[in-house]
Enzyme design. Structure first.
Site, short mmCIF file in Angstrom:
data_model
loop_
_atom_site.label_atom_id
_atom_site.label_comp_id
_atom_site.label_asym_id
_atom_site.label_seq_id
_atom_site.Cartn_x
_atom_site.Cartn_y
_atom_site.Cartn_z
N CYS B 86 0.83 -1.20 0.00
CA CYS B 86 0.00 0.00 0.00
C CYS B 86 0.87 1.26 0.00
CB CYS B 86 -0.98 -0.06 1.18
SG CYS B 86 -2.38 1.03 0.99
N HIS B 194 -3.46 -5.77 0.95
CA HIS B 194 -2.81 -5.95 2.25
C HIS B 194 -2.77 -7.42 2.67
CE1 HIS B 194 -2.55 -1.74 3.66
NE2 HIS B 194 -3.59 -1.54 2.88
N GLU B 196 -1.08 -8.70 4.96
CA GLU B 196 -0.98 -8.80 6.43
C GLU B 196 -2.35 -8.74 7.10
OE1 GLU B 196 -0.63 -6.10 4.76
OE2 GLU B 196 -1.03 -4.30 5.96
#
EC number: 6.3.5.3
Lengths: 81, 229
Positions: B86, B194, B196
């Site tokens: 990002c 993302h 994560e």
């Protein structure tokens, strides 16, 4: 002192979503003559120098390095004083 | 293997990245402040999402000049693994470690939703545990994720197999549906989605897990380290 006015705009070849949105808004307000809108940035820099050549060289460097992303943006500037 | 998660003023996905590394790989991980001038002890550097320096001027434009970025360039040059997510992707493009730039989404809206991605290149150190062409679900959360590069660059990306992920349904106007790319060598990856945030079924998807485990596998393959457990 020299005042540098820097204009940064999105390249003609690159879509400017903000410009497109603003053109749409102007059209809906019946400003139908608006063919295109490009949104950019305006910056005023005050330089502690009186040497215009040096100022032009340094501001170019600032634009290339930081003030504009030359992948998607064009820049130009004016010097005063 | 040792991971670093960079922290800039305004980073906000650093804790998620840290936890994701910890939980998916079990390897040591440190937060590294943007003023750090030595990353030599780390094997993988994560540049997390957020709004570094308030995204003033342009996303990533100021972060790119943080002292730690010279070290990131050095690590990339040494072939260490660098992953920008990002805002981290935006910083890596600003730094010239990856080609192109990220523009405002065509919808002009901040988009926060799950996105389906196609794994285009499953041979990078970050994607080796995915199947070629596999469709995975990873969330996106950005206002400026509209990837741009000129045609010559796009041809190069395609020819060198540098497109790592494509959106199945382009959410932001990205050139060629690009969601993530790598450098020519393949050790630097940048992506808007993302991973994560997709490491546990309780978060809605576990599809991001394999990015982290892939990195560990790649590192073990490279250094011949024994597999733990």
């Amino acid at each position: 002192m020299i005042k540098a006015t820097v204009y940064v705009t999105i390249k003609q070849s690159v879509l400017d979503p903000q410009g497109v949105a603003v053109r749409g808004a102007l059209h809906s307000m019946e400003f139908t003559e608006v063919e295109g809108v490009r949104i950019g940035k305006y910056m005023e820099l005050t330089l502690n120098t009186n040497d215009r050549n040096e100022a032009a060289e340094r501001v170019t460097e600032m634009c290339e390095k930081l003030l504009a992303n030359t992948v998607v943006e064009d820049y130009r500037f004016e010097l005063e004083g | 293997m040792k991971f670093a998660v960079l922290v800039f003023p305004g980073s906000n996905c650093d804790i998620d990245c840290y936890k994701a590394v910890e939980e998916t790989t079990g390897e040591p991980v440190d937060y590294v402040w943007h003023t750090a001038t030595d990353l030599s002890e780390y094997d993988c550097i994560l540049v997390p999402g957020g709004f570094s320096y308030g995204d003033y001027l342009r996303c990533g434009a100021i972060a790119r000049f943080a002292p730690v970025m010279a070290e990131v360039a050095k690590a990339a040059e040494q072939g260490k693994y660098v992953l920008g997510i990002c805002n981290g992707f935006q910083i890596l493009t600003e730094a010239g470690l990856l080609p192109g730039a990220l523009r405002r989404n065509t919808s002009m809206k901040f988009i926060c939703q799950d996105s389906k991605l196609q794994v285009v290149n499953h041979t990078t150190p970050f994607t080796s545990e995915y199947a070629a062409g596999e469709e995975i679900t990873i969330p996106i959360a950005h206002g400026e994720g509209n990837y741009y590069c000129d045609e010559a660059t796009l041809e190069r990306l395609k020819a060198n197999n540098q497109i790592v992920f494509r959106y199945s349904h382009n959410p932001n106007g990205s050139t060629d549906d690009i969601a993530g790319i790598c450098n020519e060598r393949g050790n630097v990856v940048g992506m808007m989605p993302h991973p994560e945030r997709a490491v546990s079924s309780i978060l809605g998807s576990e599809d991001g897990k394999r990015m982290f485990t892939s990195i560990l596998t790649a590192w073990r393959d490279q250094y011949g380290a024994a597999t733990v457990g």
